[in-house]
Design a protein around this motif. Sequence first.
Motif, PDB file in Angstrom:
ATOM      1  N   LYS A   1       0.605  -1.298   0.080  1.00  0.00           N
ATOM      2  CA  LYS A   1       0.169   0.005   0.115  1.00  0.00           C
ATOM      3  C   LYS A   1       0.958   1.266  -0.125  1.00  0.00           C
ATOM      4  O   LYS A   1       0.395   2.312  -0.704  1.00  0.00           O
ATOM      5  N   SER A   2       1.879   1.094   0.710  1.00  0.00           N
ATOM      6  CA  SER A   2       2.934   2.579   0.607  1.00  0.00           C
ATOM      7  C   SER A   2       3.576   2.509  -0.600  1.00  0.00           C
ATOM      8  O   SER A   2       4.126   3.886  -0.735  1.00  0.00           O
ATOM      9  N   ARG A   3       3.852   1.528  -1.677  1.00  0.00           N
ATOM     10  CA  ARG A   3       4.286   1.725  -2.974  1.00  0.00           C
ATOM     11  C   ARG A   3       3.554   1.786  -3.944  1.00  0.00           C
ATOM     12  O   ARG A   3       3.922   2.765  -4.870  1.00  0.00           O
ATOM     13  N   PHE A   4       2.369   1.479  -3.840  1.00  0.00           N
ATOM     14  CA  PHE A   4       1.280   1.679  -5.093  1.00  0.00           C
ATOM     15  C   PHE A   4       0.268   2.816  -4.714  1.00  0.00           C
ATOM     16  O   PHE A   4      -0.552   2.576  -3.684  1.00  0.00           O
ATOM     17  N   LEU A   5       0.360   3.852  -5.333  1.00  0.00           N
ATOM     18  CA  LEU A   5      -0.477   5.027  -4.989  1.00  0.00           C
ATOM     19  C   LEU A   5      -1.236   5.466  -6.272  1.00  0.00           C
ATOM     20  O   LEU A   5      -0.923   5.275  -7.264  1.00  0.00           O
ATOM     21  N   SER A   6      -2.889   5.740  -5.936  1.00  0.00           N
ATOM     22  CA  SER A   6      -3.404   6.346  -7.166  1.00  0.00           C
ATOM     23  C   SER A   6      -3.670   7.825  -6.947  1.00  0.00           C
ATOM     24  O   SER A   6      -3.692   8.401  -5.938  1.00  0.00           O
ATOM     25  N   GLN A   7      -3.223   8.572  -8.029  1.00  0.00           N
ATOM     26  CA  GLN A   7      -3.198   9.996  -8.156  1.00  0.00           C
ATOM     27  C   GLN A   7      -4.102  10.459  -9.429  1.00  0.00           C
ATOM     28  O   GLN A   7      -4.071   9.735 -10.508  1.00  0.00           O
ATOM     29  N   ARG A   8      -5.001  11.471  -9.149  1.00  0.00           N
ATOM     30  CA  ARG A   8      -5.901  12.107 -10.361  1.00  0.00           C
ATOM     31  C   ARG A   8      -5.141  13.408 -10.756  1.00  0.00           C
ATOM     32  O   ARG A   8      -5.074  14.231  -9.855  1.00  0.00           O
ATOM     33  N   VAL A   9      -4.558  13.354 -11.815  1.00  0.00           N
ATOM     34  CA  VAL A   9      -3.816  14.562 -12.181  1.00  0.00           C
ATOM     35  C   VAL A   9      -4.523  15.590 -12.663  1.00  0.00           C
ATOM     36  O   VAL A   9      -4.505  16.764 -12.472  1.00  0.00           O
ATOM     37  N   SER A  10      -5.674  15.358 -13.343  1.00  0.00           N
ATOM     38  CA  SER A  10      -6.463  16.317 -14.058  1.00  0.00           C
ATOM     39  C   SER A  10      -7.840  15.839 -14.169  1.00  0.00           C
ATOM     40  O   SER A  10      -8.040  14.408 -13.654  1.00  0.00           O
ATOM     41  N   SER A  11      -8.889  16.366 -14.845  1.00  0.00           N
ATOM     42  CA  SER A  11     -10.235  15.821 -14.790  1.00  0.00           C
ATOM     43  C   SER A  11     -10.321  14.588 -15.830  1.00  0.00           C
ATOM     44  O   SER A  11     -11.107  13.709 -15.527  1.00  0.00           O
ATOM     45  N   ASN A  12      -9.331  14.390 -16.604  1.00  0.00           N
ATOM     46  CA  ASN A  12      -9.478  13.391 -17.326  1.00  0.00           C
ATOM     47  C   ASN A  12      -8.187  12.314 -17.402  1.00  0.00           C
ATOM     48  O   ASN A  12      -8.052  11.419 -18.323  1.00  0.00           O
ATOM     49  N   VAL A  13      -7.239  12.645 -16.257  1.00  0.00           N
ATOM     50  CA  VAL A  13      -6.067  11.669 -16.430  1.00  0.00           C
ATOM     51  C   VAL A  13      -5.702  11.373 -14.913  1.00  0.00           C
ATOM     52  O   VAL A  13      -5.956  12.075 -13.887  1.00  0.00           O
ATOM     53  N   PHE A  14      -5.526   9.899 -14.821  1.00  0.00           N
ATOM     54  CA  PHE A  14      -5.364   9.237 -13.600  1.00  0.00           C
ATOM     55  C   PHE A  14      -4.001   8.626 -13.851  1.00  0.00           C
ATOM     56  O   PHE A  14      -3.617   8.191 -14.927  1.00  0.00           O
ATOM     57  N   TRP A  15      -3.209   8.451 -12.581  1.00  0.00           N
ATOM     58  CA  TRP A  15      -1.911   7.973 -12.534  1.00  0.00           C
ATOM     59  C   TRP A  15      -2.042   6.838 -11.585  1.00  0.00           C
ATOM     60  O   TRP A  15      -2.570   7.054 -10.416  1.00  0.00           O
ATOM     61  N   LEU A  16      -1.070   5.781 -11.803  1.00  0.00           N
ATOM     62  CA  LEU A  16      -0.888   4.751 -11.060  1.00  0.00           C
ATOM     63  C   LEU A  16       0.632   5.041 -10.672  1.00  0.00           C
ATOM     64  O   LEU A  16       1.557   4.913 -11.546  1.00  0.00           O
ATOM     65  N   ARG A  17       0.972   5.209  -9.556  1.00  0.00           N
ATOM     66  CA  ARG A  17       2.499   5.739  -9.043  1.00  0.00           C
ATOM     67  C   ARG A  17       2.884   4.487  -8.286  1.00  0.00           C
ATOM     68  O   ARG A  17       2.329   3.965  -7.413  1.00  0.00           O
ATOM     69  N   ILE A  18       4.134   4.213  -8.624  1.00  0.00           N
ATOM     70  CA  ILE A  18       4.627   2.985  -8.041  1.00  0.00           C
ATOM     71  C   ILE A  18       6.070   3.658  -7.362  1.00  0.00           C
ATOM     72  O   ILE A  18       7.047   3.976  -8.251  1.00  0.00           O
ATOM     73  N   LEU A  19       6.164   3.629  -6.062  1.00  0.00           N
ATOM     74  CA  LEU A  19       7.255   4.027  -5.366  1.00  0.00           C
ATOM     75  C   LEU A  19       8.646   2.848  -5.225  1.00  0.00           C
ATOM     76  O   LEU A  19       7.956   1.848  -4.949  1.00  0.00           O
ATOM     77  N   SER A  20       9.725   3.488  -5.311  1.00  0.00           N
ATOM     78  CA  SER A  20      10.850   2.422  -5.140  1.00  0.00           C
ATOM     79  C   SER A  20      10.474   0.881  -6.013  1.00  0.00           C
ATOM     80  O   SER A  20      10.444   0.098  -5.425  1.00  0.00           O
ATOM     81  N   ALA A  21      10.371   1.203  -7.146  1.00  0.00           N
ATOM     82  CA  ALA A  21      10.092   0.215  -8.074  1.00  0.00           C
ATOM     83  C   ALA A  21      11.405  -0.776  -8.198  1.00  0.00           C
ATOM     84  O   ALA A  21      12.350  -0.474  -8.232  1.00  0.00           O
ATOM     85  N   ASN A  22      11.103  -2.145  -8.208  1.00  0.00           N
ATOM     86  CA  ASN A  22      11.994  -2.934  -8.265  1.00  0.00           C
ATOM     87  C   ASN A  22      11.710  -4.155  -9.407  1.00  0.00           C
ATOM     88  O   ASN A  22      10.510  -3.903 -10.150  1.00  0.00           O
ATOM     89  N   SER A  23      12.523  -5.158  -9.634  1.00  0.00           N
ATOM     90  CA  SER A  23      11.937  -5.819 -10.704  1.00  0.00           C
ATOM     91  C   SER A  23      10.912  -6.791 -10.567  1.00  0.00           C
ATOM     92  O   SER A  23      10.419  -7.409 -11.424  1.00  0.00           O
ATOM     93  N   GLY A  24      10.618  -7.010  -9.309  1.00  0.00           N
ATOM     94  CA  GLY A  24       9.300  -7.903  -9.086  1.00  0.00           C
ATOM     95  C   GLY A  24       8.139  -6.936  -9.574  1.00  0.00           C
ATOM     96  O   GLY A  24       7.028  -7.584  -9.740  1.00  0.00           O
ATOM     97  N   ASP A  25       8.326  -5.716  -9.882  1.00  0.00           N
ATOM     98  CA  ASP A  25       7.183  -4.947 -10.192  1.00  0.00           C
ATOM     99  C   ASP A  25       7.013  -4.984 -11.918  1.00  0.00           C
ATOM    100  O   ASP A  25       6.174  -4.317 -12.454  1.00  0.00           O
ATOM    101  N   GLN A  26       7.614  -5.596 -12.518  1.00  0.00           N
ATOM    102  CA  GLN A  26       8.051  -5.810 -13.926  1.00  0.00           C
ATOM    103  C   GLN A  26       6.431  -6.359 -14.270  1.00  0.00           C
ATOM    104  O   GLN A  26       5.781  -7.251 -13.715  1.00  0.00           O
ATOM    105  N   GLY A  27       6.129  -6.016 -15.535  1.00  0.00           N
ATOM    106  CA  GLY A  27       4.576  -6.517 -16.189  1.00  0.00           C
ATOM    107  C   GLY A  27       4.090  -5.560 -17.049  1.00  0.00           C
ATOM    108  O   GLY A  27       4.555  -4.541 -17.082  1.00  0.00           O
ATOM    109  N   ARG A  28       2.938  -5.787 -17.277  1.00  0.00           N
ATOM    110  CA  ARG A  28       1.941  -5.002 -18.245  1.00  0.00           C
ATOM    111  C   ARG A  28       0.636  -4.462 -17.314  1.00  0.00           C
ATOM    112  O   ARG A  28      -0.041  -5.258 -16.694  1.00  0.00           O
TER     113      ARG A  28
END
Length: 968
Positions: free
Chosen positions: A734-761
Amino acid sequence: AGLNTGQRVVTVQEGPLYRTEGSHVTLWCKVSGYQGPAEQNFQWSIYLPSAPELEVQIVSTVAPSSPYAIYTQRVRSRGIYVERVQGDAVLLHITELQDRDAGEYECHTPNTDERYFGSYSAKTNLSVIADTLSASMVSRVLTHAEGEMVELTCEVSKSTTQHTHLSVSWYHLQGAEEHHAKEVLTLSKDFVLRPGPSYAQRFLVGDVRLNKVGNTTYKLSIGGLEPSDQGQLYCEAAEWIEDPDGTWKDISHKQTGRTSLAVMSQGRDVSVDITAAENSLSEGDTLQLNCMVGAQKSSSRRFQVLWLLNGVEVARVDPLGVLIWEDEYEERAKLGQLQAFKHSNTVYVLTIYKVGLKDNGTYRCSVLEVKTPGDFHSNQTSLSSGIQVNVKPIGYHMRLSVSTSVPEVMAGDALILLCEVQGTTSPVSVQWWHLPPQHSGPRVLVAAMEQDGTLSLGSTYQDGRTRGSLRLEKASSGTFTLVIPNTLDEGDGGQYGCKATEWSQGQSWTVEGETAVTVSSMAGLGLHAMLRSRIATLRYGQSFELVCQVSASYTFEKVPVSVGWLFQSSPPTGQYHELVWVFPNGTMVWGAAQPHFQRKAQLTKAATSFRLRVHDATAADEGTYQCEVEVWRRNTPPLGQPAATTRSNAVGIKVVLPESKLQVATEESSVEIAGGGDTAIECRIVFAQSNSQFAVTWYLLPPPPADAPPLQILRVDYSSILEYGAEFSSPAQKSRFLSQRVSSNVFWLRILSANSGDQGRYYCVVEEWLWLADGWYKLGEGASGRTTLEFKLPERELQLEKTNHSISAREGEEVTLHCLLQGARLPTTHLSVTWFRREESGHIRPLLTLCHDGAIEYPRESLAGRLPLRRPTAGDFSLTLRSVEEGDAGVYYCQVQEWQQQSEGKDWAPQASARSGYTQLTTTPPESTVLSRICSTPPLLNFILYLPLVLILLLVLAVSCWYFKFRK
């Protein structure tokens, strides 16, 4: 206006019309613009105020001698008939208007045209009002000399609530000219005085006058009396009303009694006139005849008067007033049935009490002037004109009609029968009888009323608990009403008859009549309900209407009806809920299951259809509807079981939500990171409605070779509530994967301290939500394109053992999974390792992570006690699995990363990464479990019992083989 040539138009007398009870009424109807024969047919019907939607047919020119049931007697007796004025115009006659004749009359012309074009019927309203007109005058016998004046007064009044006018007329009858009265003077409805032709000249010179001397008193004055004025004078009043077409109609006439006037001539001639108060009589009535002698100076002259019937002397009165009866009349005179006397020297009276048929004939009086007492031979004789007296036998004018306003009733309805007796002069007794259907007799007595009003009920009808309290009422002198409040069943139908008897002078006269009544039971008489809707699929917020059309083989509008509306929501639950019930008295009871309908539903009724209109439809209104109809006996309250019930077909209503316009960017992309840093995955909405809200869910597809379903990372709903998936619910994730609404039509999934285990689609799924009248509704959703997250590390690789292994462990034992780093590493680097397990479903789950700073993170805290990470050497990251369970089976591997700090005080970044080979772990049950399973099997149990014997045999065989081999 606006009619085309050849268009049929039916016109009827314009209403509303007001006519008095008892008067003769005519209604005209004509047709124009028709095709076909010149002689058109007409049909008259009435809509009664008590049933304004029910047509009751009266009479037709198609079959004028075959009237409809309730008007049979009146049509056949010419009380109601149609007069054809010309081929395309008729008059409807009602000779004696009754109170029950009030209503809306319809004139209909059957089609004779090539096609239907125009109007084929027209209606007018007729109201029946009380006849309040009265006219009276004191009847007198007057004698005046020629040239004198006579004055007569007439009292005329009315109390009609409608605006009406009065006219007052005076008439003169001379001799026996009963039907040839001469008009003297009239005050018209327009307040204009108009003399009759015989009195016009005398009116102009002022000898004939009419004055109103009070609110209700009218005085006639005739001056300069002439011998021709001798006779009878009476007053007639008429009441007039203005119809809607502007014409005035006389609606009532009243005639006063008569005053006899004798005018004495100035000469020596004697004039004689005879009058009768009434010359058309029934047996038992009283006949009074007046003989008036006109002569100058009559008081000094002597007269002898003879009364003659059909030329035969009845009695004579001599100059001294002595009465002499003929022999055949003397006995009746002694009994007081005859009387003759001299009222004055000019007026002589003959009275016959209780006239009989033998008193029919022509009456005259003969006057003989006697100049010398006792000398009757040389004197002058004057003979009056004859007056015809007609005596009818008792019951001659007696007529009877039986009718009912509703010849077909339902069981439980009240039955009202009317017996009308006309032409009677004495009180009558009445008997009602009943003959049930398909019974040949005898007739059953229902009720009887004697002449004095005494009532009695037949034995079958005395118990008021079955049919209610029967009523036999005398509405007027000749009108009798029988009311059966509550009919039981079909047996109360059949023939009902009325027998009326008039009694007079010990004689009786009886007339009878009957009418047919049908009583039907509601059960099994084809009660049906059909539900329909003009639209079955509608937009959110649109209104819809359901029509429940009810049909039955009886007069449905006349019976108490309860209607229920039922609803089953979508998707179907198999159970209908009651929305509302409407009871016969108008009470509505709403169901508790769907309370929102009460706020926006509208219920209406028209004839045989019931309507449910629902405003502002929402998804909660989507489902299946039915109507249920219950019919009750008319005079039975809606308690217990209804007489008949039916349920309609089901009608489905689908409510379509507003169409979603959502578009999400679907371009594929990739992100490369060197490791250890933060990154963001973008989700962009291309188009959506301006007032929509969004829910965004992020998913991860692990990299190959894992062919696993996507893992839900997190979801942010339309109200910004955040929820993590099961694989990402640990505090570390929960501390590494965060949701952020950048604007009215843009949303981000933020990954903190990404590591190789986070690889994927990575990709997002966006849901479009809209607030409608009663809540939030999901309009649609769209998925974004995939964003591939890759790690780009330095060229140097870690040497990690790649050998694949398969191991087996019993449940409850401890097993170690190896992860060995080979070769040297830089002293300034730190290592991190993550252990993974791929389940049979394909899911790859992280078990623990040893961070580069030495911290250990468990995604599931429950595993911390069972998964100790032992490091006997710096490069050994073997994992020990304690108390192996059946669910621990799977494929295990580790992934090791090398981290290095860029410079003093800077972040650590991954420099190299390697993944171990796969270890396939298979779990087996513990030994005790295996043995118990084997022993619990019957065939194996038998084998174990014989096992020692088998081993002994095998041992003997082995020793023998060894012995023989040794000897060789």
